[in-house]
Design an enzyme around this catalytic site. Structure first.
Site, mmCIF file in Angstrom:
data_model
loop_
_atom_site.group_PDB
_atom_site.id
_atom_site.type_symbol
_atom_site.label_atom_id
_atom_site.label_comp_id
_atom_site.label_asym_id
_atom_site.label_seq_id
_atom_site.Cartn_x
_atom_site.Cartn_y
_atom_site.Cartn_z
ATOM 1 C CE LYS B 20 31.820 34.962 31.011
ATOM 2 N NZ LYS B 20 32.358 34.248 32.141
ATOM 3 C CG LEU B 99 28.357 36.381 28.480
ATOM 4 C CD1 LEU B 99 29.273 35.437 27.769
ATOM 5 C CD2 LEU B 99 27.015 35.725 28.716
ATOM 6 C CG ASP B 100 25.972 36.868 35.487
ATOM 7 O OD1 ASP B 100 25.002 36.336 36.021
ATOM 8 O OD2 ASP B 100 26.176 38.086 35.462
ATOM 9 C CB VAL B 101 31.456 35.176 37.380
ATOM 10 C CG1 VAL B 101 32.581 34.218 37.690
ATOM 11 C CG2 VAL B 101 31.933 36.576 37.621
ATOM 12 C CB SER B 103 26.789 33.002 31.839
ATOM 13 O OG SER B 103 26.334 33.830 32.846
#
Lengths: 433, 332
Positions: B20, B99-101, B103
């Site tokens: 990602k 996962l965070d935006v 990261s």
């Protein structure tokens, strides 16, 4: 008294059967076009025996209430209602008349007596069903009559999908052959019913011929109708007037054809609206007439959408991004799409270009396609070049990399020519970001 | 099972992992993958349209001579793809640990039947590897370098030694938490056996626990940490960085969180953006399936080896006993 009594049942049956006959006349009338009467006695037999007549009768008499049928079905999908579509394959007459919209038209033609009450079969005494039995199912009929028996089509009166009607409807069959995506259109409210009610020869064919005359290619007709089915319900005079207006604004016929192909909704807008928009682009951007024609020909949907997002984008370019008037003009003439992009994406790309890559305004104006790319693509390539020490965008200094090549080249060419590295290295680098 | 699209879908069912990129919401990644898989599936050649026999009227014969019907085999248009729509309009693509935006890193996805396996995997106790890119000197509102700056400090006094001391202290605290949340009495034999095998740990939800922490690179003001953790969120990891800064009498922010491993899925197997197509995803799933198969075979082979050795041990003493009896019989 007794005689009267004896007569009454026979009288009632006669009226009954005549009433049934009249009702069935109507049935046959609705299901096929004006037919000769020789079919009817067979049909009467069916109806009295099977007791279907009242149901059909009631259904037909309550033709005004589409909602009753609709409420029975699910709310999720819009329903297409049919009332007597032309069953092309099954009718025996060559004359196809569009049925269903004007049922009242047929009433005087078919029925000698206008007021027919629905015959309540409950009141028919059972022994009288066999009494007037001059026609039986085992009776021999001539070959002609046998060939002429048409089975009523088994089409549901309303349905959530056009699948049930496509085989029986000429319009829908021809549309599928043209390449129209019926599955997408039937999801839009009311479009399915509208398409069903159209008659191919009267409504669809003239408009398709009109589009062909303007210069639209045959392969694009399916695309146009899939995106804008309402072009088939627009009047021909209006369509002609709008095309004439565009030609009066000095758009060539090929340009008009390409504009209509790429923006299917164009000809649904009034002359006043088209004029308004063209005027807006000419005045706001202070472009010459030929430049306006140029950008509108390349991006015809500028004339279709609302002007508010365009105004906001122009304000963003001027105030937030800090471009001057002539710079904005140059950018819009080179990349008209900037007028309709998302504001957030535009500011994100500009922010990265100006603050991280340190590219000045005049260079961005020189390569406006940079504002049209995907942000991630630009970011990854710039960081790769920075990692290799090759991120140099000043034209005066050595080993200069031009912005348009940076964003427009495919990955392989970018790696071999600009970054002088292998493609695998670039993908490995992407995994370290 | 009949159409080529269905066969392709069956071969697409399984797990795979994707890299990602930072700045992209995980949902967008999942939606992009779903769209690309649908494109690939609907591009397969469709089955030919079925035909049916219908009786059409012969109009050319003339109305006066009577109506004749002719039989014709006509394609059934209600089965045409333009009328029914494409065969696949929705695929269930599931996401593992999110996962965070901001990261980036390994994100595990699953298709079709793989969703059930992913669910079980999500619940089992697996660890994740992160690489944290950090910087001394600032403290911010949300512990990342993009937040509002709250404090600025000097960092000249920090040495590698002090860093290692703080890290060791943190590791110790986390080990204690690990033991506490493992629901086993620490003074029992069971606890010892579990600890020897490395199976000591919390079951299900618990506080985030860092099972290992070390500093890979130390060049003040920048430094990089490598973390192995359980039940974590990316915000918690940024908070850990902030706390390290505080422990060192300074302040630190996290510039980037990157996940390098999620369970058995590593960075090597992750698909980059140009590989988010149906063909590449199918290849990745085949790889995962073959890995699973080889693991199964390996496990059964080791079991056989263990069984063999235990059998030898059993027969050994019996043979000795026979010999002893034989010699005794002989002697007597």
């Amino acid at each position: 008294m007794g005689r009267l009594g004896a007569d009454l049942p026979s009288m009632s049956t006669i009226t009954m059967s005549s009433a049934c006959a009249q009702l069935c006349l109507r049935c046959r009338g609705f299901l096929s076009s004006m037919n000769s009467s020789r079919l009817y006695y067979v049909q009467i037999q069916h109806s009295v025996r099977k007791d279907k007549s009242t149901k059909i009768g009631e259904g037909l008499l309550s033709r005004g209430n589409h909602t009753a049928a609709q409420t029975r079905l699910s709310w999720k999908r819009p329903t297409s209602c049919y009332f007597g579509i032309t069953a092309k394959y099954l009718t025996t007459e060559t004359e196809e008349s569009k049925l269903g919209t004007d049922i009242a038209e047929y009433k005087p033609a078919l029925l000698p007596t206008v007021d027919v009450s629905p015959c309540p079969p409950n009141l028919i005494p059972p022994e009288d069903l066999d009494a007037n039995d001059h026609c039986s199912a085992l009776e021999e009929i001539s070959d002609e009559e046998a060939a002429a028996i048409s089975i009523p089509p088994s089409i549901p009166p309303s349905s959530v999908s056009l699948r049930d009607y496509v085989d029986k409807s000429e319009t829908l069959t021809k549309l599928v052959q043209l390449g129209v995506s019926l599955w997408k259109l039937e999801q839009r409210p009311n479009v399915g019913s509208m398409l069903l009610r159209l008659d191919f020869n009267r409504d669809v064919a003239p408009r398709l011929l009109f589009l062909k005359e303007i210069g639209v290619e045959d392969s694009r007709l399916g695309y146009i109708i899939s995106h804008n089915p309402f072009i088939l319900s627009e009047s021909l005079e209006n369509l002609q007037a709008r095309v004439n207006y565009l030609k009066s604004r000095k758009f060539s016929s090929e340009t008009v054809a390409s504009m209509v192909s790429r923006a299917p909704y164009l000809l649904n807008f009034s002359v006043k609206r088209l004029d308004n928009r063209l005027g807006f682009y000419q005045q706001q951007l202070k472009l010459s007439a030929s430049n306006t024609r140029n950008i509108v020909a390349r991006l015809p949907r500028l004339l279709c959408g609302s002007l508010e997002p365009v105004k906001e984008n122009l304000k963003v370019c001027k105030i937030e991004l800090g471009f001057k008037e002539n710079e904005i003009q140059h950018i819009v003439i080179a990349v008209p799409k900037v007028l309709t992009t998302n504001k957030k994406k535009l500011t994100q790309i500009f922010d990265f270009l100006h603050n991280t890559m340190k590219v000045p305004h005049h260079l961005i104006t020189k390569f406006p396609q940079v504002l049209n790319t995907k942000f991630l693509r630009l970011k990854e390539r710039h960081l790769f070049l920075q990692y290799l020490g090759k991120a140099q965008y000043e034209p005066n200094l050595p080993s200069y990399i031009s912005l348009d090549r940076l964003v427009s080249l495919p990955d392989e060419v970018f790696c071999t020519e600009l970054a002088l590295a292998t493609l695998e290295d670039f993908y490995l680098f992407q995994k370290t970001l | 099972m009949r159409s080529p699209a269905m066969r392709m879908f069956r071969s697409l069912e399984g797990l795979f992992c994707v890299y990602k990129p930072a700045g992209v919401h995980w949902k967008l990644v999942r939606d992009t993958i779903e769209t690309n898989l649908l494109k690939g599936l609907n591009a397969t050649p469709a089955l030919p349209l079925p035909h049916e026999v219908r009786f059409l009227s012969n109009d050319e014969a003339g109305a006066s001579s009577g109506l004749t019907l002719r039989a014709a085999s006509v394609p059934i248009l209600s089965q045409h793809p333009l009328v029914t729509g494409p065969e696949f309009q929705l695929i269930k693509v599931g996401v593992g640990h999110r996962l965070d935006v901001s990261s980036s890193g390994v994100l595990v996805l699953s298709v079709g039947k793989g969703n059930r396996i992913l669910n079980d995997l999500y619940r089992t106790r697996t660890t994740r590897d992160y690489t944290l890119d950090c910087e001394f000197g600032t403290a911010t509102q949300d512990f990342t370098h993009a937040g509002r700056v709250v404090e600025r400090t000097t960092y000249g006094h920090i040495t590698r030694d002090k860093m290692e001391k703080v890290i060791a202290m943190l590791e110790g605290a986390n080990q204690k938490a690990l033991r506490m949340y493992s629901n086993v009495d620490m003074s029992s034999q069971e606890a010892y056996e579990l600890a020897v095998k490395g199976l000591l740990g919390p079951d299900g939800k618990s506080v985030p626990i860092l099972t290992s922490l070390r500093c890979i690179r130390f060049q003040p003001p920048n430094f990089t940490l490598e973390v192995q953790c359980l039940n974590e969120t990316q915000k918690y990891l940024c908070k850990v960085v902030h706390e390290i800064g505080l422990e060192l009498r300074s302040s630190a922010v996290c510039k980037g969180v990157r996940r390098t491993r999620d369970g058995q899925f590593t960075l090597q197997d992750a698909l980059t953006r140009h590989q988010w197509t149906a063909a590449d995803v199918m290849r990745a799933i085949q790889q995962y399936r073959s890995k699973k198969k080889s693991k199964k075979i390996f496990r059964t082979r080791t079991d056989e080896v263990i069984l063999q050795t235990s059998e030898e041990k059993l027969t050994g003493p019996e043979e000795n006993r026979d010999n002893k009896e034989a010699t005794e019989a002989q002697s007597s």
